[in-house]
Scaffold this active site. Structure first.
Site, PDB file in Angstrom:
ATOM      1  N   GLU A 161       0.877  -1.165   0.000  1.00 37.68           N
ATOM      2  CA  GLU A 161       0.000   0.000   0.000  1.00 37.68           C
ATOM      3  C   GLU A 161       0.918   1.220   0.000  1.00 37.68           C
ATOM      4  OE1 GLU A 161      -2.747   0.188   3.278  1.00 37.68           O
ATOM      5  OE2 GLU A 161      -3.525   2.108   2.574  1.00 37.68           O
TER       6      GLU A 161
ATOM      7  N   LYS B 276       4.352   0.795  10.009  1.00 33.85           N
ATOM      8  CA  LYS B 276       4.427   1.991   9.158  1.00 33.85           C
ATOM      9  C   LYS B 276       3.933   3.210   9.911  1.00 33.85           C
ATOM     10  CE  LYS B 276       3.622   0.202   4.571  1.00 33.85           C
ATOM     11  NZ  LYS B 276       2.517   0.040   3.651  1.00 33.85           N
TER      12      LYS B 276
ATOM     13  N   ARG C  78       5.380 -12.685   9.719  1.00 33.83           N
ATOM     14  CA  ARG C  78       6.076 -11.425   9.433  1.00 33.83           C
ATOM     15  C   ARG C  78       7.502 -11.505   9.932  1.00 33.83           C
ATOM     16  NH1 ARG C  78       1.910  -7.477   8.860  1.00 33.83           N
ATOM     17  NH2 ARG C  78       3.331  -5.720   8.837  1.00 33.83           N
TER      18      ARG C  78
HETATM   19  P1  ATP Z   1       0.145  -1.369   6.949  1.00 36.62           P
HETATM   20  O1  ATP Z   1       0.457  -1.251   8.410  1.00 36.62           O
HETATM   21  O2  ATP Z   1      -0.013  -0.093   6.251  1.00 36.62           O
HETATM   22  O3  ATP Z   1      -0.878  -2.411   6.569  1.00 36.62           O
HETATM   23  P2  ATP Z   1       2.053  -3.251   6.013  1.00 36.62           P
HETATM   24  O4  ATP Z   1       3.364  -3.312   6.725  1.00 36.62           O
HETATM   25  O5  ATP Z   1       1.116  -4.386   6.108  1.00 36.62           O
HETATM   26  O6  ATP Z   1       1.486  -1.891   6.413  1.00 36.62           O
HETATM   27  P3  ATP Z   1       1.698  -3.315   3.154  1.00 36.62           P
HETATM   28  O7  ATP Z   1       2.066  -2.237   2.220  1.00 36.62           O
HETATM   29  O8  ATP Z   1       0.271  -3.633   3.325  1.00 36.62           O
HETATM   30  O9  ATP Z   1       2.377  -2.933   4.528  1.00 36.62           O
HETATM   31  O10 ATP Z   1       2.527  -4.619   2.854  1.00 36.62           O
HETATM   32  C1  ATP Z   1       2.815  -5.117   1.566  1.00 36.62           C
HETATM   33  C2  ATP Z   1       3.152  -6.574   1.682  1.00 36.62           C
HETATM   34  O11 ATP Z   1       4.276  -6.757   2.537  1.00 36.62           O
HETATM   35  C3  ATP Z   1       2.010  -7.346   2.297  1.00 36.62           C
HETATM   36  O12 ATP Z   1       1.845  -8.551   1.577  1.00 36.62           O
HETATM   37  C4  ATP Z   1       2.449  -7.624   3.699  1.00 36.62           C
HETATM   38  O13 ATP Z   1       1.901  -8.802   4.182  1.00 36.62           O
HETATM   39  C5  ATP Z   1       3.977  -7.706   3.542  1.00 36.62           C
HETATM   40  N1  ATP Z   1       4.645  -7.310   4.777  1.00 36.62           N
HETATM   41  C6  ATP Z   1       4.458  -6.178   5.469  1.00 36.62           C
HETATM   42  N2  ATP Z   1       5.207  -6.174   6.586  1.00 36.62           N
HETATM   43  C7  ATP Z   1       5.891  -7.350   6.609  1.00 36.62           C
HETATM   44  C8  ATP Z   1       6.819  -7.951   7.518  1.00 36.62           C
HETATM   45  N3  ATP Z   1       7.203  -7.344   8.625  1.00 36.62           N
HETATM   46  N4  ATP Z   1       7.302  -9.155   7.200  1.00 36.62           N
HETATM   47  C9  ATP Z   1       6.935  -9.785   6.068  1.00 36.62           C
HETATM   48  N5  ATP Z   1       6.069  -9.277   5.177  1.00 36.62           N
HETATM   49  C10 ATP Z   1       5.541  -8.069   5.438  1.00 36.62           C
HETATM   50 MG    MG Z   2      -0.968  -4.079   5.098  1.00 41.46          MG
END
Ligand code: ATP
Ligand code: MG
Length: 734
Positions: free
Chosen positions: A49, A302, A292
């Site tokens: 996102e 974020k 994660r």
């Molecule tokens: P938000 O808090 O805005 O939802 P987010 O960290 O989930 O942020 P996204 O932009 O939705 O960020 O994430 C993009 C992709 O990265 C998604 O598939 C998410 O599952 C993956 N992702 C995000 N954070 C992690 C992490 N710490 N480890 C592994 N994958 C991650």
């Molecule tokens: Mg997300």
């Protein structure tokens, strides 16, 4: 780009070039699906996102999605999940693309969820026509009240029974912008009594009169993530939709939307896409969740990262202390070190906290092999060699790398006055200090043996040393091989270039800054020593490098020429990582009792002069990181002629702190006791070492991966642990 073209510039393993085939439960699913002809080609996507910069957790998801596409000759799309315009920004969109490229990956197609807004809208009309969605006038608060709880079912909205005609009319008027924000939602009609709250008639559209970074003012309504994400996957023909564990409970909704809309059998819903140049191949995707990446001493949310930038707690998104990819890049991290991390931590369904030192070790490993060596002094003290004539200038040729001859050699100037590290001299040395002392000798790297004859002081402060160079120990002379305990680095004062050197450390001084159970927040745990700026001196060949060049400053650590501020005539270097894990040593020290610590100071494992000067009790009590990495003495080489340096000895120099004899032995044999400064020794010393490893490996292997080979020295061979006997392991989780 063709479906079967490799989509990565990455050198990641693919099993065809002698690298091990990766094995985790997701790859096993993919393998099985191909073997069973469930798919003919693999398609994945990375769906950020654009509401912030990517962080190291995203690197794990990127390496997984692009890595699988690469390994199975498939493709991976980059898709911006841009369904929430209020938080999104084109700046983030550009930075994310930059980061994915920097990590070494190329997407097959760049897509946006917003490319599909029309399809989502038509699909919503279909859901209404099929009796699967309705317009609801409850306020957000009322929706919450009606939703029920984990133990109580929800109640039907009074608007649930609206006729298809009324719903179509209202929804079309929502789209036309007739209603105010929040006045109505479109909800999926599923089951208000479902045990899974996500299935209790979730909203799939909301009214929001906000301009969108991609579609401008075209839409006053926006689809919800759960509805848009699965349909985007289906439209792109994503075979395996990989996401993090928090989406596990959303999977029934994911499947419900995909099935209820049924894109493959309703081309009228998406026929505008191919006409707009967007290849469309609807297929039913499968969502698979993995854990994660969390790293200690780091925040990854974020929301918190945005706040830290907005509140000026750091110097922007690319502050070298930030866990963002832009920050890590500026800190000197290499794309390959991050890919190596992703490989090491593996993929599982088990939530865990990864040691920061694992990340640092990946960088050390990468840079050890690739970073040219240079001489630099970060806390300079002048040494005047009185028997070297005034005006004498010599140019020596040094190898750029002890093991890799292809990195060539460079010229290093030498003259009568040199800068040495202040830490490398002690007036009153503790036992075992093998560097320069009054009347003592040390080898100047690549020059010969020098003796300190005078210490010049201004009050208590030492401002200069005088000494002599033993001409018989110079290259080619009979005494060149004379044995001496310590070797130190230096820079010719006449030729030295003053450099700004930024010494970075962990941003937080507690392992879990997110833990606010004691009423403190991550803001209270910022490490005040995470950034220190000093003026040092570097040899000319270090100054002239281009921005983002990574170097090892011998005995000090790995440094990078700052991406933004470095200039050859005004060099700026950021410390990426110290040569050794000073945090592991600091943590270990904190476990020692004070008497033991005092005994240690007198023992052969002498602490650095700086730590020796500190009150020992403060070392025990202070939970902060050491401010600098104590520079190890170089190995006591028999000969240290610049071009004739023994590669084997240099390998040893890189790996072992030779100021500690026990460490050296321990590192070689990996047994016995030692002061704990060398990570391998710490592990070998632990009385529970083998059992801990086995237990953890067993646990991890049941989840299909092992996080422990790096730290604990066991080996993960095709999902089985070499240290594991009598315990069934393997990739049993599907
Ligand atoms: P938000 O808090 O805005 O939802 P987010 O960290 O989930 O942020 P996204 O932009 O939705 O960020 O994430 C993009 C992709 O990265 C998604 O598939 C998410 O599952 C993956 N992702 C995000 N954070 C992690 C992490 N710490 N480890 C592994 N994958 C991650
Ligand atoms: Mg997300």
């Amino acid at each position: 780009m063709s479906e079967h073209q490799l989509t990565s510039k990455n050198d990641a393993s693919d099993g065809e070039h002698g690298d091990p085939v990766r094995s985790d439960f997701i790859r096993q699913i993919v393998r099985d699906d191909l073997a069973d002809h469930r798919h003919t080609a693999i398609r994945t996507r990375f769906p950020p996102e654009p509401n912030g910069y990517l962080h190291i957790g995203h690197a794990k998801a990127i390496c997984l999605n692009f890595g699988i596409a690469q390994e199975f000759a498939g493709v991976c799309n980059l898709r911006f999940d841009d369904t929430n315009p209020a938080r999104e920004d084109p700046e983030y969109v550009a930075a994310i693309q930059d980061d994915v490229h920097w990590l070494g990956f190329e997407w097959a197609e760049l897509r946006h969820a917003s490319d599909y807004f029309e399809v989502f809208y038509r699909s919503a009309l279909k859901l209404i026509e099929d009796g699967n969605a309705y317009v609801c006038d409850l306020t957000a608060e009322q929706v919450r009240e009606y939703r029920g709880t984990l133990t109580e079912p929800g109640r039907d909205s009074p608007y649930r029974g609206r006729s298809v005609i009324e719903n179509l009319d209202l929804f079309q008027r929502m789209r036309a912008g007739e209603f105010a924000d929040g006045a109505r939602t479109l909800r999926a009609k599923i089951d208000m009594a479902s045990g899974n709250i996500n299935m209790r008639d979730p909203a799939i559209y909301r009214i929001k009169h906000v301009a969108h970074q991609n579609t401008g003012d075209a839409w006053p309504i926006y689809p919800m993530y759960d509805y848009a994400h699965c349909l985007s996957d289906a439209l792109e023909g994503i075979t395996h939709s990989l996401c993090t564990l928090e989406f596990e409970d959303h999977r029934p909704l994911y499947d419900w939307c995909v099935d209820a809309v049924d894109l493959p059998n309703h081309p009228q819903l998406w026929k505008t896409l191919p006409a707009a140049g967007l290849k469309t191949r609807p297929e039913k995707p499968r969502q698979i969740e993995f854990s994660r990446l969390n790293i200690d001493y780091t925040v990854m949310s974020k929301r918190k990262l945005v706040a830290m930038v907005a509140e000026g707690l750091v110097e922007g998104w690319d502050d070298p202390r930030m866990p963002t990819l832009q920050g890590l890049r500026r800190r000197g991290y290499t794309p390959s070190s991050l890919r190596l991390l992703a490989e090491r931590i593996g993929i599982s369904k088990q939530n865990s906290l990864t040691d920061f030192s694992i990340l640092e070790n990946c960088l050390r490993e990468d840079l050890d092999a690739s970073a040219p060596r240079r001489l630099a002094v970060i806390d300079p003290l002048k040494l005047v060699l009185t028997n070297v004539p005034e005006g004498h200038v010599e140019t020596l040729r040094f190898p750029n790398h002890p093991k890799n001859e292809s990195l060539g050699t460079r010229e290093v100037p030498f003259s009568r006055e040199v800068w040495i590290e202040r830490d490398d001299f002690m007036e009153v040395p503790p036992k075992g200090f093998h560097r320069l002392v009054p009347g003592g000798e040390v080898r100047l790297r690549g020059i010969g043996i020098v003796r300190c004859t005078d210490v010049i002081k201004d009050g208590e402060r030492i401002i200069e040393l005088r000494g002599t160079l033993d001409p018989d120990t110079r290259h080619g002379m009979p005494g060149a091989d004379r044995k001496i305990k310590g070797t130190i680095h230096w820079v010719s004062a006449m030729h030295a270039i003053a450099a700004e050197i930024r010494l970075y450390d962990r941003l937080f001084n507690v392992p879990d800054p997110d833990d606010d159970s004691d009423g403190k927040t991550y803001r209270d745990h910022l490490n005040p020593d995470s950034r220190r700026v000093v003026t040092g001196y570097v040899e000319p060949a270090a100054a002239i490098v281009e921005s983002e060049t990574r170097l090892q400053f011998e005995r000090l650590g790995y440094f990078v020429a700052d991406r933004r501020d470095h200039r050859p005539n005004a060099p700026v270097f950021n410390r990426s990582v110290t040569l050794r894990d000073t945090w592991a040593a600091a943590m270990k020290i904190r476990l020692f009792t004070l008497p033991f610590l005092l005994a240690l100071m007198g023992a052969s494992c002498a602490p650095s002069p700086r730590s020796a000067a500190v009150d020992a009790s403060s070392l025990v009590a202070q939970p902060t990181a050491p401010r600098t990495s104590p520079a190890p003495s170089m190995p006591a080489t028999e000969s240290d002629n610049p071009v004739a340096a023994s590669p084997l000895k240099q390998i040893a120099a890189d790996k072992v702190d030779y100021s500690c004899k026990i460490n050296a032995d321990c590192a070689v044999k990996n047994v016995g006791s030692c002061c704990g400064a060398y990570p391998a020794c710490v592990n070998a010393n632990s009385p529970t070492f083998p059992n801990q490893v086995k237990a953890q490996c067993a646990k991890d292997h049941r989840m299909g991966t092992c996080n422990y080979p790096v730290v604990h020295g066991c080996e993960c061979v095709q999902g089985k642990c070499s240290n594991l006997t009598g315990i069934s392991s393997g990739n049993s989780v599907r």
